[in-house]
Scaffold this motif. Structure first.
Motif, PDB file in Angstrom:
ATOM      1  N   ARG A 145      18.795 -63.019 -34.466  1.00 31.02           N
ATOM      2  CA  ARG A 145      18.359 -61.891 -33.499  1.00 31.02           C
ATOM      3  C   ARG A 145      17.318 -60.974 -34.038  1.00 31.02           C
ATOM      4  NH1 ARG A 145      21.542 -56.503 -31.901  1.00 31.02           N
ATOM      5  NH2 ARG A 145      20.274 -56.122 -29.854  1.00 31.02           N
ATOM      6  N   GLY A 146      17.079 -61.136 -35.512  1.00 30.48           N
ATOM      7  CA  GLY A 146      16.028 -60.627 -36.080  1.00 30.48           C
ATOM      8  C   GLY A 146      16.345 -59.283 -36.826  1.00 30.48           C
ATOM      9  N   LEU A 147      15.266 -58.538 -37.142  1.00 34.00           N
ATOM     10  CA  LEU A 147      15.307 -57.301 -37.820  1.00 34.00           C
ATOM     11  C   LEU A 147      16.021 -56.202 -36.787  1.00 34.00           C
ATOM     12  CD1 LEU A 147      14.688 -55.812 -40.494  1.00 34.00           C
ATOM     13  CD2 LEU A 147      12.410 -55.299 -39.429  1.00 34.00           C
ATOM     14  N   ARG A 148      16.773 -55.372 -36.881  1.00 37.57           N
ATOM     15  CA  ARG A 148      17.295 -54.232 -36.446  1.00 37.57           C
ATOM     16  C   ARG A 148      17.516 -53.023 -36.937  1.00 37.57           C
ATOM     17  NH1 ARG A 148      15.674 -57.544 -33.114  1.00 37.57           N
ATOM     18  NH2 ARG A 148      16.688 -58.386 -31.300  1.00 37.57           N
ATOM     19  N   ARG A 169      20.467 -70.290 -45.301  1.00 36.06           N
ATOM     20  CA  ARG A 169      19.697 -69.362 -46.148  1.00 36.06           C
ATOM     21  C   ARG A 169      18.864 -68.796 -45.120  1.00 36.06           C
ATOM     22  NH1 ARG A 169      17.360 -73.383 -48.072  1.00 36.06           N
ATOM     23  NH2 ARG A 169      15.252 -73.227 -46.958  1.00 36.06           N
ATOM     24  N   LEU A 170      18.716 -67.451 -45.397  1.00 38.04           N
ATOM     25  CA  LEU A 170      17.958 -66.310 -44.902  1.00 38.04           C
ATOM     26  C   LEU A 170      16.692 -65.920 -45.732  1.00 38.04           C
ATOM     27  CD1 LEU A 170      17.811 -64.515 -42.209  1.00 38.04           C
ATOM     28  CD2 LEU A 170      18.936 -62.890 -43.466  1.00 38.04           C
ATOM     29  N   GLU A 171      15.523 -65.974 -45.199  1.00 41.19           N
ATOM     30  CA  GLU A 171      14.376 -65.669 -46.199  1.00 41.19           C
ATOM     31  C   GLU A 171      13.456 -64.782 -45.377  1.00 41.19           C
ATOM     32  OE1 GLU A 171      12.900 -69.781 -47.993  1.00 41.19           O
ATOM     33  OE2 GLU A 171      13.676 -70.220 -46.084  1.00 41.19           O
ATOM     34  N   LEU A 172      12.644 -63.933 -46.170  1.00 39.19           N
ATOM     35  CA  LEU A 172      11.781 -63.099 -45.363  1.00 39.19           C
ATOM     36  C   LEU A 172      10.264 -63.200 -46.155  1.00 39.19           C
ATOM     37  CD1 LEU A 172      11.229 -60.495 -43.657  1.00 39.19           C
ATOM     38  CD2 LEU A 172      11.956 -59.117 -45.727  1.00 39.19           C
ATOM     39  N   PHE A 173       9.392 -63.475 -45.280  1.00 37.17           N
ATOM     40  CA  PHE A 173       7.852 -63.768 -45.685  1.00 37.17           C
ATOM     41  C   PHE A 173       7.122 -62.722 -45.260  1.00 37.17           C
ATOM     42  CE2 PHE A 173      10.052 -67.772 -45.090  1.00 37.17           C
ATOM     43  CZ  PHE A 173       9.776 -68.669 -46.452  1.00 37.17           C
ATOM     44  N   ASP A 174       6.114 -62.450 -46.030  1.00 42.83           N
ATOM     45  CA  ASP A 174       5.067 -61.608 -45.496  1.00 42.83           C
ATOM     46  C   ASP A 174       3.883 -62.122 -44.878  1.00 42.83           C
ATOM     47  OD1 ASP A 174       3.264 -62.860 -47.576  1.00 42.83           O
ATOM     48  OD2 ASP A 174       3.354 -61.119 -48.799  1.00 42.83           O
ATOM     49  N   GLY A 215      21.869 -75.950 -41.763  1.00 42.21           N
ATOM     50  CA  GLY A 215      21.543 -77.383 -41.514  1.00 42.21           C
ATOM     51  C   GLY A 215      20.301 -77.992 -41.347  1.00 42.21           C
ATOM     52  N   ASN A 216      20.181 -78.636 -40.206  1.00 39.98           N
ATOM     53  CA  ASN A 216      18.682 -79.176 -40.043  1.00 39.98           C
ATOM     54  C   ASN A 216      17.834 -78.210 -39.302  1.00 39.98           C
ATOM     55  OD1 ASN A 216      19.861 -79.979 -37.848  1.00 39.98           O
ATOM     56  ND2 ASN A 216      19.214 -82.097 -37.874  1.00 39.98           N
ATOM     57  N   ARG A 217      18.285 -76.910 -38.909  1.00 40.03           N
ATOM     58  CA  ARG A 217      17.579 -76.180 -38.104  1.00 40.03           C
ATOM     59  C   ARG A 217      17.125 -74.954 -38.544  1.00 40.03           C
ATOM     60  NH1 ARG A 217      20.637 -73.623 -33.810  1.00 40.03           N
ATOM     61  NH2 ARG A 217      18.706 -73.454 -32.804  1.00 40.03           N
ATOM     62  N   ALA A 218      15.756 -74.588 -38.381  1.00 44.49           N
ATOM     63  CA  ALA A 218      15.152 -73.438 -39.060  1.00 44.49           C
ATOM     64  C   ALA A 218      14.845 -72.651 -37.757  1.00 44.49           C
ATOM     65  CB  ALA A 218      14.001 -73.696 -39.847  1.00 44.49           C
ATOM     66  N   LEU A 219      15.470 -71.362 -37.562  1.00 43.37           N
ATOM     67  CA  LEU A 219      15.176 -70.237 -36.694  1.00 43.37           C
ATOM     68  C   LEU A 219      14.150 -69.469 -37.272  1.00 43.37           C
ATOM     69  CD1 LEU A 219      18.656 -70.004 -35.293  1.00 43.37           C
ATOM     70  CD2 LEU A 219      16.835 -71.402 -34.279  1.00 43.37           C
ATOM     71  N   THR A 220      13.261 -68.816 -36.493  1.00 46.77           N
ATOM     72  CA  THR A 220      12.366 -67.756 -36.977  1.00 46.77           C
ATOM     73  C   THR A 220      12.243 -66.324 -35.913  1.00 46.77           C
ATOM     74  OG1 THR A 220      10.462 -68.744 -35.883  1.00 46.77           O
ATOM     75  CG2 THR A 220      10.744 -69.358 -38.100  1.00 46.77           C
TER      76      THR A 220
END
Length: 227
Positions: A145-148, A169-174, A215-220
């Motif tokens: 859902r993202g940042l809340r 795995r949850l990651e945060l990128f600039d 798994g083999n999915r990446a959500l952004t």
């Protein structure tokens, strides 16, 4: 549910991930329950004839899995194994009805993060022909859902859901593509989670990219931090 003219009871069970059928005796009492597996964290059920055979079928909204489970009735109080269809984030309620006047039952689900818009499943012109909604997510259940709130200060959190306890795995990128946070979250198990943005106090204001890998999915999703 068993075509004897007596009212029966259908109930969903959040922790057990089942829908229970209790057949009525016609005197205000119920028989022993029979459980049928559905998705993660079921919260709502609807009954109707989805395949045009005159028998009661059941649709269940699975809030934790972001899916709808459809179980076709056998006419004797039992249900066939489920078929799952993806929805947007947190389907909280489900109803059935003929929404487009074609004589076939449809399913509508109200979803928490759909801005008041329901996901629709259309039972097509062929009995049992179900087509998923155009904005459905894959039915493995993972969602980001993202940042809340968004934008957020140092006290923000990242909202997401997992269908199981597989590694995630949850990651945060600039904006420069540099990873500024990484958390292993698979141990949290199935369900809806809110992970505090623990490093938020050290992050400068700006736009960030969140990525959930399962798994083999990446959500952004995109988030904004303000000061």
């Amino acid at each position: 549910m068993n075509e004897d003219g007596r009212l029966d009871l259908v109930a969903v069970c959040w922790n057990s991930r089942v829908v229970s059928v209790l057949l009525g005796n016609g005197d205000g009492t119920l028989g022993a329950r029979t459980d049928f597996k559905v998705g993660n964290a079921p919260v709502s059920a609807a009954i109707g004839d989805l395949d045009g055979d005159g028998k009661a079928d059941v649709a269940v909204a699975n809030a934790g899995g972001n899916t709808l489970s459809v179980l076709l009735g056998n006419g004797d109080g039992t249900l066939a194994p489920r078929t799952d269809y993806g929805t947007t984030y947190y389907p909280a309620s489900v109803v059935m009805g003929d929404l487009n006047g074609d004589g076939w039952a449809d399913v509508a689900a109200a979803c928490y993060d759909a801005n008041g818009i329901a996901d629709l499943l259309n039972i097509g012109s062929a009995p049992g022909g179900v087509s998923p909604p155009g904005n459905a997510r894959a039915p493995d259940g993972a969602s980001l859902r993202g940042l809340r709130p968004n934008p957020s200060g140092a006290q923000g959190s990242v909202d997401f859901s997992l269908p199981d306890d597989r590694p995630a795995r949850l990651e945060l990128f600039d904006v420069g593509g540099r990873r500024v946070m990484e958390r292993q979250v698979g141990f949290l198990g199935p369900g809806i989670h809110a992970l505090p943005l623990g490093t938020g106090a050290q992050l400068p204001a700006g736009v960030y990219l969140l990525r959930l890998t399962h798994g083999n999915r990446a959500l952004t999703a995109r988030g904004v931090i303000v000061r």
